[in-house]
Design a protein around this motif. Structure first.
Motif, PDB file in Angstrom:
ATOM      1  N   GLN A 197       0.829  -1.202   0.000  1.00 28.89           N
ATOM      2  CA  GLN A 197       0.000   0.000   0.000  1.00 28.89           C
ATOM      3  C   GLN A 197       0.865   1.254   0.000  1.00 28.89           C
ATOM      4  O   GLN A 197       0.545   2.238  -0.668  1.00 28.89           O
ATOM      5  N   ALA A 236       2.138   1.906  -3.535  1.00 30.76           N
ATOM      6  CA  ALA A 236       1.083   2.489  -4.371  1.00 30.76           C
ATOM      7  C   ALA A 236       0.849   3.955  -4.008  1.00 30.76           C
ATOM      8  O   ALA A 236       0.679   4.808  -4.889  1.00 30.76           O
ATOM      9  N   GLN A 237       0.858   4.254  -2.712  1.00 31.29           N
ATOM     10  CA  GLN A 237       0.679   5.647  -2.277  1.00 31.29           C
ATOM     11  C   GLN A 237       1.830   6.524  -2.773  1.00 31.29           C
ATOM     12  O   GLN A 237       1.608   7.655  -3.230  1.00 31.29           O
ATOM     13  N   VAL A 279       3.693   6.045  -5.410  1.00 24.62           N
ATOM     14  CA  VAL A 279       3.561   6.224  -6.856  1.00 24.62           C
ATOM     15  C   VAL A 279       2.500   7.274  -7.167  1.00 24.62           C
ATOM     16  O   VAL A 279       2.720   8.180  -7.985  1.00 24.62           O
ATOM     17  N   ARG A 280       1.352   7.179  -6.516  1.00 24.52           N
ATOM     18  CA  ARG A 280       0.283   8.161  -6.754  1.00 24.52           C
ATOM     19  C   ARG A 280       0.732   9.581  -6.368  1.00 24.52           C
ATOM     20  O   ARG A 280       0.426  10.547  -7.054  1.00 24.52           O
ATOM     21  N   THR A 300       4.204  10.556  -8.946  1.00 18.23           N
ATOM     22  CA  THR A 300       4.189  10.482 -10.410  1.00 18.23           C
ATOM     23  C   THR A 300       3.706  11.801 -11.011  1.00 18.23           C
ATOM     24  O   THR A 300       2.723  12.377 -10.569  1.00 18.23           O
ATOM     25  N   LEU A 317       2.571   1.033 -12.880  1.00 26.77           N
ATOM     26  CA  LEU A 317       1.209   1.512 -13.053  1.00 26.77           C
ATOM     27  C   LEU A 317       0.674   1.173 -14.431  1.00 26.77           C
ATOM     28  O   LEU A 317       1.416   0.874 -15.351  1.00 26.77           O
ATOM     29  N   CYS A 352       0.679  -5.349 -10.762  1.00 28.06           N
ATOM     30  CA  CYS A 352       0.580  -3.917 -11.071  1.00 28.06           C
ATOM     31  C   CYS A 352       0.320  -3.184  -9.758  1.00 28.06           C
ATOM     32  O   CYS A 352      -0.664  -3.447  -9.085  1.00 28.06           O
ATOM     33  N   LEU A 353       1.211  -2.264  -9.399  1.00 28.60           N
ATOM     34  CA  LEU A 353       1.086  -1.563  -8.123  1.00 28.60           C
ATOM     35  C   LEU A 353      -0.054  -0.561  -8.124  1.00 28.60           C
ATOM     36  O   LEU A 353      -0.704  -0.360  -7.104  1.00 28.60           O
ATOM     37  N   VAL A 354      -0.290   0.100  -9.244  1.00 32.42           N
ATOM     38  CA  VAL A 354      -1.378   1.064  -9.368  1.00 32.42           C
ATOM     39  C   VAL A 354      -2.172   0.687 -10.614  1.00 32.42           C
ATOM     40  O   VAL A 354      -1.871   1.153 -11.715  1.00 32.42           O
TER      41      VAL A 354
END
Length: 182
Positions: free
Chosen positions: A11, A14-15, A17-18, A21, A160, A178-180
């Protein structure tokens, strides 16, 4: 996702990356939304989280990192898994002889290559790593190229996925981490 990384770490990746990016409109051509992961790569803790989360797509005997951002990620994943890394290069970057696979992508055409000598791929379990899954053409071409060289492709791992471009479907059931996701 499954594997050795704790759910909290997945998690966190993913956080990261969001949060980090950068999206660039109309690059490299009009109509393409480019996901720039450079800020993720430049942040040490974020990069460590991403690499550890992608490594859950293993086990494998070799990681194939796709030119060029897949090199960065693939090297980290390979180190995490204790295996080697194979750079899957764009055409013209490797000395001959090479194995090649040409393919279409969302904004043109391209060719991927791997060495035809010096690295035995036959029978090796290979994980394909790249940064972004868009139309799926690049990952599918790498998979086809590696299979033609005798490798068993065990899955693909990406940071992603760009929504609405059908990349997942092009992979035809290949296990995908896929992480995102889209």
């Amino acid at each position: 996702m499954s594997g050795a990384v704790q759910v909290g770490a997945e998690q966190q990746a993913a956080q990261d990356v969001r949060r980090l990016t950068r999206t660039v409109a109309d690059f490299p051509v009009d109509g393409v939304q480019f996901a720039d992961l450079s800020p993720v790569f430049a942040d040490g803790p974020a990069l460590a989280h991403v690499v550890a989360a992608l490594a859950t797509a293993g086990p494998c005997d070799l990681v194939a990192g796709i030119d060029a951002r897949g090199f960065l990620l693939g090297s980290g994943v390979a180190l995490n898994l204790g295996v080697g890394v194979l750079p899957v290069r764009k055409a013209g970057k490797l000395p001959p002889p090479v194995h090649s696979e040409s393919y279409a992508l969302e904004y043109g055409e391209a060719t991927l290559q791997v060495p035809a000598e010096g690295i035995e791929l036959r029978g090796r379990r290979v994980l394909v790593v790249d940064d972004v899954l868009a139309t799926g053409g690049t990952v599918a071409a790498a998979v086809a190229l590696l299979r033609r060289c005798g490798a068993e492709v065990v899955g693909a791992a990406v940071v992603l996925e760009i929504p609405g471009l059908g990349g997942r479907e092009v992979l035809d059931g290949l296990p995908l981490t896929c992480l995102v996701p889209a």
